[in-house]
Design a protein around this motif. Structure first.
Motif, PDB file in Angstrom:
ATOM      1  N   VAL A 113      -0.500   8.705 -13.222  1.00  0.00           N
ATOM      2  CA  VAL A 113      -1.199   7.342 -12.830  1.00  0.00           C
ATOM      3  C   VAL A 113      -2.513   7.689 -12.225  1.00  0.00           C
ATOM      4  CG1 VAL A 113      -0.786   5.597 -10.997  1.00  0.00           C
ATOM      5  CG2 VAL A 113       1.204   6.628 -12.150  1.00  0.00           C
ATOM      6  N   HIS A 114      -3.413   6.718 -12.680  1.00  0.00           N
ATOM      7  CA  HIS A 114      -4.698   6.692 -12.274  1.00  0.00           C
ATOM      8  C   HIS A 114      -4.983   5.678 -11.115  1.00  0.00           C
ATOM      9  CE1 HIS A 114      -5.373   9.622 -15.083  1.00  0.00           C
ATOM     10  NE2 HIS A 114      -5.016   8.694 -16.312  1.00  0.00           N
ATOM     11  N   GLU A 115      -4.277   4.469 -11.445  1.00  0.00           N
ATOM     12  CA  GLU A 115      -4.666   3.334 -10.457  1.00  0.00           C
ATOM     13  C   GLU A 115      -3.380   2.585 -10.352  1.00  0.00           C
ATOM     14  OE1 GLU A 115      -8.772   1.454 -10.451  1.00  0.00           O
ATOM     15  OE2 GLU A 115      -8.433   1.793 -12.516  1.00  0.00           O
ATOM     16  N   ALA A 116      -3.203   2.038  -9.263  1.00  0.00           N
ATOM     17  CA  ALA A 116      -1.903   1.080  -9.096  1.00  0.00           C
ATOM     18  C   ALA A 116      -2.227  -0.123  -7.991  1.00  0.00           C
ATOM     19  CB  ALA A 116      -0.830   1.944  -8.423  1.00  0.00           C
ATOM     20  N   ALA A 117      -1.523  -1.240  -8.429  1.00  0.00           N
ATOM     21  CA  ALA A 117      -1.686  -2.327  -7.650  1.00  0.00           C
ATOM     22  C   ALA A 117      -0.302  -2.957  -7.519  1.00  0.00           C
ATOM     23  CB  ALA A 117      -2.872  -3.189  -8.018  1.00  0.00           C
ATOM     24  N   VAL A 118       0.240  -3.294  -6.159  1.00  0.00           N
ATOM     25  CA  VAL A 118       1.480  -3.724  -6.304  1.00  0.00           C
ATOM     26  C   VAL A 118       1.518  -5.161  -5.595  1.00  0.00           C
ATOM     27  CG1 VAL A 118       3.815  -3.572  -5.076  1.00  0.00           C
ATOM     28  CG2 VAL A 118       2.820  -1.596  -6.235  1.00  0.00           C
ATOM     29  N   VAL A 119       2.369  -6.093  -6.217  1.00  0.00           N
ATOM     30  CA  VAL A 119       2.397  -7.298  -5.452  1.00  0.00           C
ATOM     31  C   VAL A 119       3.908  -7.949  -5.435  1.00  0.00           C
ATOM     32  CG1 VAL A 119       0.033  -7.906  -6.570  1.00  0.00           C
ATOM     33  CG2 VAL A 119       2.043  -8.364  -7.933  1.00  0.00           C
ATOM     34  N   GLY A 120       4.281  -8.980  -4.967  1.00  0.00           N
ATOM     35  CA  GLY A 120       5.395  -9.405  -4.637  1.00  0.00           C
ATOM     36  C   GLY A 120       5.333 -10.824  -5.406  1.00  0.00           C
ATOM     37  N   GLY A 148       0.857  -1.291   0.142  1.00  0.00           N
ATOM     38  CA  GLY A 148       0.042   0.023   0.038  1.00  0.00           C
ATOM     39  C   GLY A 148       1.066   1.219  -0.036  1.00  0.00           C
ATOM     40  N   GLU A 149       2.011   1.328   0.686  1.00  0.00           N
ATOM     41  CA  GLU A 149       2.909   2.382   0.673  1.00  0.00           C
ATOM     42  C   GLU A 149       3.588   2.841  -0.696  1.00  0.00           C
ATOM     43  OE1 GLU A 149       6.625   3.814   3.330  1.00  0.00           O
ATOM     44  OE2 GLU A 149       6.433   1.689   3.159  1.00  0.00           O
ATOM     45  N   ILE A 150       3.957   1.774  -1.361  1.00  0.00           N
ATOM     46  CA  ILE A 150       4.325   1.908  -2.875  1.00  0.00           C
ATOM     47  C   ILE A 150       2.930   2.446  -3.686  1.00  0.00           C
ATOM     48  CG2 ILE A 150       5.444   0.801  -4.603  1.00  0.00           C
ATOM     49  CD1 ILE A 150       6.586  -1.308  -2.584  1.00  0.00           C
ATOM     50  N   GLU A 151       1.854   1.755  -3.514  1.00  0.00           N
ATOM     51  CA  GLU A 151       0.797   2.108  -4.414  1.00  0.00           C
ATOM     52  C   GLU A 151       0.496   3.570  -4.060  1.00  0.00           C
ATOM     53  OE1 GLU A 151      -1.130  -2.281  -4.302  1.00  0.00           O
ATOM     54  OE2 GLU A 151      -1.890  -0.649  -2.943  1.00  0.00           O
ATOM     55  N   ASP A 152       0.565   3.964  -2.861  1.00  0.00           N
ATOM     56  CA  ASP A 152       0.176   5.409  -2.590  1.00  0.00           C
ATOM     57  C   ASP A 152       1.279   6.358  -3.338  1.00  0.00           C
ATOM     58  OD1 ASP A 152      -1.845   5.090  -0.909  1.00  0.00           O
ATOM     59  OD2 ASP A 152      -0.878   5.084   0.839  1.00  0.00           O
ATOM     60  N   ALA A 153       2.626   5.885  -3.157  1.00  0.00           N
ATOM     61  CA  ALA A 153       3.589   6.643  -3.896  1.00  0.00           C
ATOM     62  C   ALA A 153       3.579   6.760  -5.334  1.00  0.00           C
ATOM     63  CB  ALA A 153       4.952   6.071  -3.464  1.00  0.00           C
TER      64      ALA A 153
END
Length: 482
Positions: free
Chosen positions: A415-422, A403-408
């Motif tokens: 950027v309109h939307e973002a989702a980060v995974v490992g 979530g921290e990376i998505e907020d950044a």
């Protein structure tokens, strides 16, 4: 504040005593109402109005709603459980209330559920009647509503299961979550106090009626507080704006659409409170709503298993990404990995027919493991970092919150939307991968943007550009599909 990179954080317990300012005098009105009834609006406690409950173009008053539900309840008395095809209609509201009055657990089914999902829910819940439908599968009797039938409303029995709600099933088949009327009452009374929610309000939303947000808060909440209810049928900004509500519930997807329609958004400036939930509200949408409506939205947090446990108060400090403090009767804590645990009057007792899953879901000392990672600051304000299974990424010896990376990423104007995974990585353990909906911008630019906004080790190792992110009906990103 808890650091996700800390290995020495001890458990900290928070409740609603000590750091929350007492509510203003008007908020205490929720405690002055006779709460013997689960839904006092149906007993005449708050008076009535021809459009006390409106869903789409169909309006009714509290008395007629109670009479229709009372009549249907007599036809299903004695059923094991009553499934309801939960369309966004007054008929769904009547069906749910009928099950409550009959003392029969109500099982809402998404109207767009596939045959496999529907049949699993019907079998697992042992439903033997299906409401809001003309036909049912073998062994399940369809019981349609008779439009002109009326009978006195009967108070739901105490101490029994009122609803059986089903989880989203992202880690297997959906699990049944029995919810008692006492848990519903505790949740709604806690939110009424936090939001100064009273019979003076007009609640407006367009949420699905088969889950906590739309059904428990959005329907039963109105009938417990006595507020008028207007479900707009479709989540269109113009319909929401023209409903003239004082209190609005929506998920981030809907708020994003409202913020993208400035003329409609400005009409919400007369509302008293804008509430967002079911998923994290992007900071950009938070800011846009504040600028267009003249007030910042409030966020809240909960789960099917716990109902709503944490909320930003109407008189509290509204911050992007902050979901507030525990409501009355709820306690929270985080363990040394940042995992959030809760206990209290809104939390369920266990999954339906799944003792193994129930045992795994609770700690030895009785706290429910939410599966979410959170931070709690000195004032008790919670921020949800994400799911421990998908949003806590272990990369190169660091624990990083997605979530921290998505907020950044969302602070970049393209950027309109973002989702980060490992993703598994032989060298790092997991590498950070970002899925992004954006205007013309390069992968290198976004990686550098994160690296300069956050610590360098939190930068994405890969950026994948997509046209849209997969979401469920409540607006939650389905990361398992990425």
């Amino acid at each position: 504040m808890l650091s996700l990179n800390s290995a020495t954080t001890t458990r900290t317990t928070h409740n609603d005593i000590g750091y929350v300012r007492p509510p203003p005098a008007t908020a205490s009105r929720c405690d002055s109402v006779d709460r013997v009834s689960l839904l006092p609006a149906l007993t005449g406690t708050f008076g009535d109005a021809p459009d006390a409950v409106r869903v789409g173009d169909h309006a009714t008053d509290f008395a007629d709603l109670a009479g229709a539900a009372g009549a249907l309840s007599r036809r299903i008395k004695g059923a094991r459980s009553a499934a309801v095809v939960a369309t966004s209609t007054v008929e769904t509201v009547v069906a749910v209330l009928a099950g409550l009055a009959a003392g029969v657990p109500v099982v809402p089914i998404p109207p767009d559920a596939g045959t496999g999902e529907r049949d699993h829910i019907l079998r697992d819940s042992q439903a033997d009647v299906l409401l809001n439908a003309t036909t049912g599968p073998e062994g399940v009797e369809a019981v349609p509503t008779r439009p002109n039938d009326r009978a006195p409303w009967t108070e739901p029995p105490k101490g029994e299961t009122a609803l059986i709600l089903y989880t989203s099933g992202t880690t297997g088949k959906p699990k049944g979550v029995p919810i008692t009327s006492e848990a519903i009452a505790a949740c709604l009374d806690g939110l009424a106090a936090a939001w100064d929610w009273t019979s003076d309000d007009r609640l407006v939303h367009a949420l699905p009626l088969y889950h906590v947000h739309g059904l428990v808060l959005g329907v039963l909440g109105a009938l417990r507080t006595g507020s008028r209810l207007h479900h707009t049928g479709k989540p269109r900004p113009d319909l929401l704006a023209n409903a003239n509500g004082s209190l609005y519930f929506a998920v981030p997807t809907i708020w994003h659409r409202v913020a993208a329609a400035p003329a409609e958004a400005r009409k919400l400036s007369s509302a008293r409170l804008l509430v967002s939930g079911s998923a994290a509200l992007p900071a950009g949408v938070f800011t846009a709503l504040r600028e267009l409506t003249g007030q910042a939205p409030v966020e809240r947090y909960g789960m099917t298993e716990t109902l709503i446990t944490v909320a930003t108060r109407a008189d509290g400090n509204r911050q992007p990404g902050a979901v507030g403090v525990p409501i009355k009767g709820v306690e929270t804590r985080v363990d040394d990995t940042g995992a959030l645990e809760v206990r209290g009057s809104t939390v369920f007792a266990g999954y339906l027919g799944r003792p193994d899953a129930t045992e795994a879901a609770f700690t030895d000392d009785g706290w429910f493991r939410t599966g979410d990672v959170a931070t709690i600051d000195a004032d008790g304000v919670h921020r949800i970092i994400g799911r421990a299974s998908t949003d806590l990424i272990k990369t190169g010896g660091y624990r990083v919150g997605a979530g921290e990376i998505e907020d950044a990423l969302l602070t970049h104007p393209a950027v309109h939307e973002a989702a980060v995974v490992g993703r598994p990585d032989d060298d790092l353990g997991q590498r950070i991968v970002a899925y992004v909906v954006a205007d013309a911008v390069s992968e290198e630019t976004l990686v550098e943007h994160v690296a300069t906004t956050l610590s360098a080790h939190k930068r994405p190792r890969e950026v994948v550009f997509v046209e849209e992110l997969p979401r469920n009906a409540l607006g939650k990103i389905q990361k398992h599909k990425l």
